[in-house]
Design a protein around this motif. Structure first.
Motif, PDB file in Angstrom:
ATOM      1  N   ARG A 185      54.783  28.455  46.328  1.00  0.00           N
ATOM      2  CA  ARG A 185      53.944  29.596  45.933  1.00  0.00           C
ATOM      3  C   ARG A 185      53.063  30.072  47.091  1.00  0.00           C
ATOM      4  NH1 ARG A 185      56.412  32.083  41.805  1.00  0.00           N
ATOM      5  NH2 ARG A 185      56.646  30.746  39.997  1.00  0.00           N
ATOM      6  N   ARG A 192      54.096  38.877  47.674  1.00  0.00           N
ATOM      7  CA  ARG A 192      53.754  39.061  46.273  1.00  0.00           C
ATOM      8  C   ARG A 192      53.134  40.439  46.076  1.00  0.00           C
ATOM      9  NH1 ARG A 192      50.289  35.446  41.928  1.00  0.00           N
ATOM     10  NH2 ARG A 192      50.466  37.040  40.311  1.00  0.00           N
ATOM     11  N   MET A 194      52.948  41.777  42.741  1.00  0.00           N
ATOM     12  CA  MET A 194      52.741  41.949  41.310  1.00  0.00           C
ATOM     13  C   MET A 194      51.726  40.952  40.775  1.00  0.00           C
ATOM     14  SD  MET A 194      53.194  41.163  37.966  1.00  0.00           S
ATOM     15  CE  MET A 194      53.961  39.556  38.174  1.00  0.00           C
ATOM     16  N   SER A 195      50.788  41.460  40.004  1.00  0.00           N
ATOM     17  CA  SER A 195      49.914  40.598  39.217  1.00  0.00           C
ATOM     18  C   SER A 195      49.686  41.294  37.884  1.00  0.00           C
ATOM     19  CB  SER A 195      48.572  40.403  39.926  1.00  0.00           C
ATOM     20  OG  SER A 195      47.636  39.899  38.994  1.00  0.00           O
ATOM     21  N   THR A 196      49.632  40.517  36.818  1.00  0.00           N
ATOM     22  CA  THR A 196      49.384  41.135  35.504  1.00  0.00           C
ATOM     23  C   THR A 196      47.887  41.243  35.229  1.00  0.00           C
ATOM     24  OG1 THR A 196      49.465  38.991  34.390  1.00  0.00           O
ATOM     25  CG2 THR A 196      51.539  40.223  34.568  1.00  0.00           C
ATOM     26  N   ALA A 199      45.684  43.879  32.921  1.00  0.00           N
ATOM     27  CA  ALA A 199      46.543  44.618  31.980  1.00  0.00           C
ATOM     28  C   ALA A 199      45.915  44.597  30.589  1.00  0.00           C
ATOM     29  CB  ALA A 199      47.937  44.018  31.933  1.00  0.00           C
TER      30      ALA A 199
ATOM     31  N   ILE B  43      59.793  31.161  38.675  1.00  0.00           N
ATOM     32  CA  ILE B  43      59.784  32.364  37.849  1.00  0.00           C
ATOM     33  C   ILE B  43      58.544  33.179  38.194  1.00  0.00           C
ATOM     34  CG2 ILE B  43      59.670  33.236  35.467  1.00  0.00           C
ATOM     35  CD1 ILE B  43      62.358  31.851  36.267  1.00  0.00           C
ATOM     36  N   ASP B  44      58.753  34.471  38.489  1.00  0.00           N
ATOM     37  CA  ASP B  44      57.649  35.311  38.959  1.00  0.00           C
ATOM     38  C   ASP B  44      56.858  35.964  37.832  1.00  0.00           C
ATOM     39  OD1 ASP B  44      58.374  34.767  41.553  1.00  0.00           O
ATOM     40  OD2 ASP B  44      59.727  36.488  41.683  1.00  0.00           O
ATOM     41  N   LEU B  45      57.516  36.187  36.705  1.00  0.00           N
ATOM     42  CA  LEU B  45      56.842  36.868  35.591  1.00  0.00           C
ATOM     43  C   LEU B  45      57.440  36.390  34.289  1.00  0.00           C
ATOM     44  CD1 LEU B  45      55.123  39.236  34.281  1.00  0.00           C
ATOM     45  CD2 LEU B  45      57.122  40.689  34.649  1.00  0.00           C
ATOM     46  N   PHE B  68      49.925  27.456  34.084  1.00  0.00           N
ATOM     47  CA  PHE B  68      50.083  27.393  35.532  1.00  0.00           C
ATOM     48  C   PHE B  68      49.436  28.570  36.256  1.00  0.00           C
ATOM     49  CE2 PHE B  68      52.568  28.384  39.354  1.00  0.00           C
ATOM     50  CZ  PHE B  68      52.378  27.221  40.069  1.00  0.00           C
ATOM     51  N   ASP B  69      49.784  29.798  35.846  1.00  0.00           N
ATOM     52  CA  ASP B  69      49.234  30.971  36.518  1.00  0.00           C
ATOM     53  C   ASP B  69      49.259  32.178  35.569  1.00  0.00           C
ATOM     54  OD1 ASP B  69      48.550  33.101  38.095  1.00  0.00           O
ATOM     55  OD2 ASP B  69      50.108  32.782  39.614  1.00  0.00           O
ATOM     56  N   SER B  71      48.235  35.053  35.804  1.00  0.00           N
ATOM     57  CA  SER B  71      48.494  36.372  36.389  1.00  0.00           C
ATOM     58  C   SER B  71      49.991  36.644  36.534  1.00  0.00           C
ATOM     59  CB  SER B  71      47.805  36.502  37.745  1.00  0.00           C
ATOM     60  OG  SER B  71      48.515  35.777  38.726  1.00  0.00           O
ATOM     61  N   ARG B  72      50.803  35.669  36.124  1.00  0.00           N
ATOM     62  CA  ARG B  72      52.255  35.893  36.063  1.00  0.00           C
ATOM     63  C   ARG B  72      52.741  35.950  34.615  1.00  0.00           C
ATOM     64  NH1 ARG B  72      54.745  35.729  40.810  1.00  0.00           N
ATOM     65  NH2 ARG B  72      53.709  34.747  42.580  1.00  0.00           N
ATOM     66  N   LEU B  73      51.797  36.067  33.694  1.00  0.00           N
ATOM     67  CA  LEU B  73      52.156  36.149  32.281  1.00  0.00           C
ATOM     68  C   LEU B  73      51.607  37.449  31.696  1.00  0.00           C
ATOM     69  CD1 LEU B  73      51.246  32.514  31.102  1.00  0.00           C
ATOM     70  CD2 LEU B  73      53.434  33.349  31.950  1.00  0.00           C
ATOM     71  N   LEU B  74      52.329  37.978  30.716  1.00  0.00           N
ATOM     72  CA  LEU B  74      51.883  39.192  30.042  1.00  0.00           C
ATOM     73  C   LEU B  74      52.392  39.143  28.607  1.00  0.00           C
ATOM     74  CD1 LEU B  74      50.521  41.998  30.266  1.00  0.00           C
ATOM     75  CD2 LEU B  74      52.745  42.921  30.923  1.00  0.00           C
ATOM     76  N   PRO B 112      46.692  38.044  29.935  1.00  0.00           N
ATOM     77  CA  PRO B 112      46.573  39.466  29.554  1.00  0.00           C
ATOM     78  C   PRO B 112      47.385  39.744  28.293  1.00  0.00           C
ATOM     79  CG  PRO B 112      47.074  39.244  31.891  1.00  0.00           C
ATOM     80  CD  PRO B 112      47.192  37.878  31.301  1.00  0.00           C
ATOM     81  N   LEU B 114      48.383  42.746  25.409  1.00  0.00           N
ATOM     82  CA  LEU B 114      48.401  44.170  25.074  1.00  0.00           C
ATOM     83  C   LEU B 114      48.366  44.315  23.560  1.00  0.00           C
ATOM     84  CD1 LEU B 114      51.288  45.121  27.558  1.00  0.00           C
ATOM     85  CD2 LEU B 114      48.821  44.999  28.031  1.00  0.00           C
ATOM     86  N   VAL B 133      54.991  46.100  36.156  1.00  0.00           N
ATOM     87  CA  VAL B 133      55.004  44.661  36.468  1.00  0.00           C
ATOM     88  C   VAL B 133      56.432  44.181  36.748  1.00  0.00           C
ATOM     89  CG1 VAL B 133      52.910  44.098  35.192  1.00  0.00           C
ATOM     90  CG2 VAL B 133      55.116  43.922  34.028  1.00  0.00           C
ATOM     91  N   ALA B 166      57.704  27.173  27.347  1.00  0.00           N
ATOM     92  CA  ALA B 166      56.676  26.155  27.619  1.00  0.00           C
ATOM     93  C   ALA B 166      56.778  25.635  29.052  1.00  0.00           C
ATOM     94  CB  ALA B 166      56.806  25.001  26.636  1.00  0.00           C
ATOM     95  N   ALA B 170      53.804  25.909  31.810  1.00  0.00           N
ATOM     96  CA  ALA B 170      53.236  24.695  32.384  1.00  0.00           C
ATOM     97  C   ALA B 170      53.393  24.623  33.898  1.00  0.00           C
ATOM     98  CB  ALA B 170      53.875  23.474  31.737  1.00  0.00           C
ATOM     99  N   GLY B 172      55.383  27.286  35.981  1.00  0.00           N
ATOM    100  CA  GLY B 172      55.858  28.464  36.704  1.00  0.00           C
ATOM    101  C   GLY B 172      57.303  28.328  37.132  1.00  0.00           C
TER     102      GLY B 172
END
Ligand code: SF4
Lengths: 199, 481
Positions: A185, A192, A194-196, A199, B43-45, B68-69, B71-74, B112, B114, B133, B166, B170, B172
């Motif tokens: 990472r 990089r 993209m960041s969500t 949102a 996995i980025d998103l 884990f992160d 900012s890679r989840l929506l 985040p 919606l 995204v 999951a 946990a 990424g």
């Protein structure tokens, strides 16, 4: 995850191609937020519409091995389909082929999927109609033994086998590589875009 | 990715350095690959929705693992939400619990979310691209098989089960096996009244529901280059219906133009650098694929399904196949399907009465689709025997429909324009086709009972759905467009 080694049971035949996960567990029953309770609605539509559907026949009570045709588990990625099968007591599904996502989901829930040659599957489908056809599946030796004593080898991914036999799951394996993940990472950060966030 | 369902093919081109887009994205996301083990794959998103996430949150919480992160989840809500006006009130208790559970989980883990009336809620696969995204070269997953939609941007995007949701939360990462690749070329040009939906239905009909099992498809050809992003999304969306793990299209000017200025697209200073990076993923010229198929669009006509899987389809001038021309296995499936859809071998579909018409879903619920439908409905009336639902894919699409005056056209024609969500695509909420009724639908699956118990579904393009709604029976859109 519990361990899987040997399963011995009468086989329950479902001689259908392309059984999709909507058929295995219809969408209306996906509203629970736990993994429990899906077994009660396994194959709900076929059970309701066909008195002769194997799950409606007493002779098949207690069967833990399901035998079906090709491309089983296609369609929706819902893991609920696997939970419905395991919830109803199934431990093994034998088929000519499986859809990819279903195959992955099964391995994560100790449901053993066995691919056998078309001819052998057809033979088991036919012979198990009478509900007195006992099949033994052994993951350790990767064999399926039929009532007449004939043995059929099946292929199984060695890593998955190790996990199944020892009840291990993926999270711990991935987490054992935490340092590599961190390093990856950090390296990736420069590309990089993209960041969500926000949102 | 498991190659379980297909025969193993030998690794090709180990000598050649040419790589296709799938191989490039793959190589860029390998975190660790030990001999005899699956790959630890980054996995980025990850997109989340209410139906396939609750158990994943439980799993990580039960082990005290942090997300884990974020900012890679929506996350958003779409599958089981009502599409009536007062949708904040969810009558069904289980659905309400699901939605509230996701809302709370996102809050707790800083993800985040919606929500209704954020202006951004909608079907996961519609909102990701809208917000920017979804970007080229990325790896994207979601607990939903139509995640392949995002492949339209040159991302490797695929559906996963809840356990894997999951894993990504946990770590990424996922454990994956390298997929095989398949090249699908679309040649020629669409005739009037024929669309991207017809093209992808044609491919699925040609190769069958398992035809691409274990493979990731790259769509190429002049016809693909000429498609808008929305058409490309329709094509990639249905890749899963021929068994493909994913489908993607190399990014080009059309892609970049679509992304520019979107909420989460790269900033102006970073733009050129991003475009150069994205462009580097395009397949090298002489790269290899494990399989290859070509579909000619010049002769393609509007396609409609007649059975209970998306491969069971014909062109509107064709007949349902004669049963004894099918191989054993397929004949049995076809017999069962025709029994369910109450049709006969060798019959044509045009003229078959329909009682329901549905426009929406992640396949065809975007603004271009709704414009096509409005164009057909304008100045006409939905047949009195037909109930027509038009369900926008997202709040943003809904707003565009209002701004462009499409809503008035739908209402004047007698169609029911509803709030955004999956709706009648999978009928998890109240939007169901009643038992025994026949629906022409712009969605992606015609499985037994998919749109409600005992409902009959005919998949088609939005234009064919609109034309059929007017006619009261299955009808080609050619004379309306
Ligand atoms: S619209 Fe249909 S296919 Fe798309 S995400 Fe929703 S339920 Fe799945």
């Amino acid at each position: 995850m519990h361990k899987v080694v040997t399963v011995k049971s009468k086989a329950m035949p479902l001689p259908m191609k392309d059984v999709d996960t909507d058929l295995i567990i219809p969408a209306q029953f996906l509203t629970s937020i736990s993994k429990d309770g899906y077994g009660a609605n396994l194959f709900r539509r076929m059970r309701d519409n066909d008195a002769n559907f194997p799950m409606n026949r007493k002779e098949f009570d207690g069967a833990t091995i399901l035998v079906t045709d090709s491309n089983f588990g296609c369609g929706s990625s819902r893991e609920h389909a696997v939970w419905a099968l395991t919830g109803a007591g199934f431990k093994v599904v034998i088929a000519k082929s499986f859809s990819d996502i279903f195959y992955n989901n099964s391995a994560k829930n100790a449901l053993l999927l066995v691919i056998l040659p078309d001819k052998v599957v057809d033979q088991i489908l036919e012979a198990s109609k009478g509900a007195d056809y006992e099949v033994t599946v052994n993951l350790e030796t990767q064999t399926v033994t039929l009532p007449d004593g004939t043995e059929h080898k099946f292929e199984y991914d060695q890593f998955r086998k190790h996990c199944m036999l020892n009840g291990l799951d993926d999270i711990e394996y991935i987490r054992s590589h935490a340092a590599d993940i961190q390093e990856f990472r950090t390296r990736q950060e420069q590309n990089r875009y993209m960041s969500t966030r926000g949102a | 990715m498991s190659a379980a369902a297909t025969k193993k093919a030998p690794e090709k081109s180990s000598k050649a350095t040419a790589k296709n887009i799938v191989q490039k994205i793959w190589d860029a996301h390998v975190v660790k690959q030990l001999d005899g083990h699956p790959c630890v794959f980054a996995i980025d998103l990850m997109l989340l929705h209410e139906v396939t996430s609750a158990q994943a949150f439980q799993l990580i919480e039960s082990r005290n693992i942090e997300v884990f992160d974020p900012s890679r989840l929506l996350a958003t809500i779409d599958h089981s939400t009502p599409t009536r006006q007062n949708r904040w009130e969810i009558y069904d208790e289980a659905a309400r619990t699901q939605v509230e559970t996701l809302r709370n989980n996102c809050k707790k883990h800083n993800i985040p979310f919606l929500d209704f009336d954020s202006g951004k809620q909608g079907i996961v696969h519609v909102v990701g691209p809208e917000l920017g995204v979804t970007q080229p070269g990325m790896t994207i997953v979601c607990g939903d098989s139509h995640t392949s939609t995002h492949g339209a941007f040159g991302a490797l995007a695929f559906g996963v089960g809840t356990s894997e949701v999951a894993h990504v939360m946990a770590t990424g990462c996922l454990l994956q096996k390298k997929p095989q690749t398949m090249r699908v070329e679309f040649k020629g040009r669409f005739k009037k009244g024929v669309y991207a939906k017809d093209a992808i239905l044609k491919l699925i009909g040609e190769i069958g529901v398992g035809g691409a099992n274990g493979h990731v498809i790259e769509y190429v050809g002049e016809a693909v280059r000429a498609m808008s992003m929305e058409e490309r999304m329709t094509v990639c969306n249905m890749s899963i219906e021929c068994g493909a793990r994913a489908g993607l299209i190399a990014p080009d000017e059309v892609t970049f133009k679509y992304l520019k200025g979107r909420a989460h697209a790269p900033s102006a200073e970073k733009w050129d650098e991003a475009v150069a990076f994205w462009s580097s993923f395009a397949s090298d010229e002489d790269s290899n694929f494990d399989k290859s198929v070509t579909i000619d669009l010049d002769k393609l006509e509007p396609i409609v399904t007649w059975g209970t899987n998306p491969a069971q389809n014909v062109g509107l001038s064709e007949r349902i196949p004669k049963l004894d021309t099918l191989v054993d296995n397929e004949r049995a499936v076809a017999v069962r399907a025709l029994e369910y859809t109450k049709l006969k071998e060798q019959q044509t579909l045009e003229g078959t009465p329909v009682e329901w018409a549905f426009v929406g879903s992640c396949t065809n619920g975007r603004i271009e689709d709704l414009r096509i439908v409005a164009n057909v409905l304008k100045g006409r009336k939905v047949n009195q025997n037909v109930t027509m639902y038009v369900v926008p894919g997202s709040e943003a699409v809904m707003k565009q429909c209002q701004d462009e005056g499409l809503v008035d056209i739908f209402r004047e024609a007698g169609a029911d324009f509803r709030m955004p969500g999956c709706s009648m695509c999978l009928a998890m909420n109240d939007d169901q086709v009643p038992p025994g009724k026949r629906c022409i639908s712009s969605s992606n699956r015609n499985f037994v009972g998919r749109q409600g118990p005992e409902s009959i579904t005919h998949l088609a393009s939005p234009a064919t759905v609109a034309a059929s709604a007017i006619a009261g029976c299955i009808k080609s859109p050619a004379e309306y467009v």
